[in-house]
Design a protein around this motif. Sequence first.
Motif, PDB file in Angstrom:
ATOM      1  N   ASP A  60       1.017  -1.230   0.099  1.00 32.95           N
ATOM      2  CA  ASP A  60      -0.217   0.107  -0.011  1.00 32.95           C
ATOM      3  C   ASP A  60       0.678   1.417  -0.381  1.00 32.95           C
ATOM      4  OD1 ASP A  60       1.207  -0.957   2.762  1.00 32.95           O
ATOM      5  OD2 ASP A  60      -0.751  -0.522   3.998  1.00 32.95           O
TER       6      ASP A  60
ATOM      7  N   ASP B 299       2.612   2.495   2.145  1.00 36.39           N
ATOM      8  CA  ASP B 299       2.638   3.598   3.724  1.00 36.39           C
ATOM      9  C   ASP B 299       3.569   4.040   4.448  1.00 36.39           C
ATOM     10  OD1 ASP B 299       2.972   1.688   4.381  1.00 36.39           O
ATOM     11  OD2 ASP B 299       0.746   1.651   5.474  1.00 36.39           O
TER      12      ASP B 299
ATOM     13  N   TYR C 212      -0.398  -5.910   6.653  1.00 35.37           N
ATOM     14  CA  TYR C 212       0.394  -4.681   6.374  1.00 35.37           C
ATOM     15  C   TYR C 212       0.546  -4.596   7.672  1.00 35.37           C
ATOM     16  CZ  TYR C 212      -2.780  -5.051   2.057  1.00 35.37           C
ATOM     17  OH  TYR C 212      -3.804  -5.788   1.572  1.00 35.37           O
TER      18      TYR C 212
ATOM     19  N   PHE D 154       3.914   0.576  -5.970  1.00 35.34           N
ATOM     20  CA  PHE D 154       2.990  -0.530  -4.720  1.00 35.34           C
ATOM     21  C   PHE D 154       3.544  -1.528  -5.135  1.00 35.34           C
ATOM     22  CE2 PHE D 154      -0.138   3.581  -5.796  1.00 35.34           C
ATOM     23  CZ  PHE D 154      -0.468   3.185  -4.317  1.00 35.34           C
TER      24      PHE D 154
ATOM     25  N   THR E 189      -3.480   1.482  -2.875  1.00 35.96           N
ATOM     26  CA  THR E 189      -3.294   3.305  -2.018  1.00 35.96           C
ATOM     27  C   THR E 189      -4.311   1.944  -0.470  1.00 35.96           C
ATOM     28  OG1 THR E 189      -5.195   3.520  -2.055  1.00 35.96           O
ATOM     29  CG2 THR E 189      -3.362   4.854  -2.506  1.00 35.96           C
ATOM     30  N   ASN E 190      -5.417   1.312  -0.986  1.00 33.71           N
ATOM     31  CA  ASN E 190      -5.968  -0.169  -0.273  1.00 33.71           C
ATOM     32  C   ASN E 190      -5.122  -1.396   0.245  1.00 33.71           C
ATOM     33  OD1 ASN E 190      -7.565   1.595  -0.220  1.00 33.71           O
ATOM     34  ND2 ASN E 190      -8.698   1.302  -1.204  1.00 33.71           N
ATOM     35  N   GLY E 191      -4.011  -1.795  -0.525  1.00 39.18           N
ATOM     36  CA  GLY E 191      -3.556  -2.265  -0.553  1.00 39.18           C
ATOM     37  C   GLY E 191      -4.049  -3.661  -1.741  1.00 39.18           C
TER      38      GLY E 191
END
Length: 491
Positions: free
Chosen positions: A44, A46, A73, A118, A146-148
């Motif tokens: 993701d 992050d 995550y 990603f 962004t949401n995995g």
Amino acid sequence: MQKKYLRLALATATAATLTGGLLTFTAATATAADSVHHPVADFDSDGYGDVAYSAGWATVGGKKGAGQIVALYGSPSGVTAGNRTTISQNTTGVPGSAETNDAFGWVSAYGDFNGDGFDDLATSAQWEDVDGDTDGGTVVIAWGSTNGLSGATTLKDPAVSSHDRWGTALAAGDFDGDGTEDLAVGSSSSTLYVFKGGIQKSGAYGGRYTVKTDIQSGGDTGPLVLAAGDVNGDRKSDLVVNGYETDSDYGFNTNFYVPGSASGLKASAAQEVKRGVITGIGDVNGDGFGDIVTGQDWDPTRDGSPSVPESVDGGKVHIVYGSASGPAAAVDVSQDSGNVPGSSERGDWFGSELSLGDINGDGLTDLVAGAPGENLDGVVNTGAVTVLYGTASGLDTGSGHQYFAQSTAGVPGSDEKDDAFGSEVKLTDVTGDGKADLTVGAYGENAYNGSVVYLPSDGTRITTTGARSLAPSAVGVSTDAQPAFGANAAN
């Protein structure tokens, strides 16, 4: 070679891949840096590392052994059961459908295959029947966002009639140094297929070529395990290919080092290196070259048949140091080396799993080695893991080690028969502090339901402070029929 032991007596016989008469359960783990492949997955993007663990024999939609894979995550508090994505072939956007004994998710590898920032996850169902081809196998790439992980694309087999078990081995790296992630795919053939130049959600890719090494093909053979990393320091990924050697009547497992080059993996320059099944590549002595670290966990035979060369009771780990010209000098570590905890006992399977990463941020790669067959206080195959730290002279086998079992204070769970704690180990910075944390698979936990235990780094050492255990039911995996959650982690 005739099978001399079962690594662990799984009630589901198909829950292991037979390798040279010896059972193995996963692909290798850590890599040394190249021009693009990162040693930490971030699906993701992050800034917190992520891990993906298989539940390759999970029941999905009533289909036993269909298989799942769970992406966990990272976060400031590490990995938790709630912050994850669980994927099967019944997941929306994933091609195919769950079928009995496909073992989806059993083998996987991560990388940013489409170059969008990603990391993505390549995984296979190597025993899937495809268009009437029994055990033809399939490979899909689940895409990071962004949401995995979300959605997936089939990576089509370019030579369906030439082999079975497409996706039996996977490894990602930048083998040609062009700045894009490549994916090497194995099958029952001795020929590897390498997809290069970026792989897109449409299924298109920039190019493809083949690599053949001197290993057996057909049936349950072909490349069995792949490990990528930069051994010679040229910023291109090299590849270690494991399989049965062709020039032995007993089919002993062996490994071949295949260097990367501007034109890709160079089979003509392949050379045989130390035996074993599971390999990681990392710089344990800080000289700028990736070292090939391989676990050879087989006991010598005692019935008159030949033993695997260099095998010792309890198993050991080979460290083959990297250099500008590739593999160089080698040393071995066992539970009888220096002050390494425990002692070398038959059936310990020390080195049957291993992972490399920098736990303390000193720039040197550290090693975690699993011994899932370790017996403790009369408890058979409860398992344990050993942590050895890198130094300028190599791995420290003196006083700096650590040793963890489920009976260690602060480690969740307890020593139980056939838990196989250490049947997978993975060093990944899941807290974003630049230090590698440890997750440990115990696929035999609770009658082969399995579990994953999280043990964070405190910046200096692995610690039990904040440790937690993740059960399959908590991550969306059915315990209907021995899913073996935690057996394999994405490399």
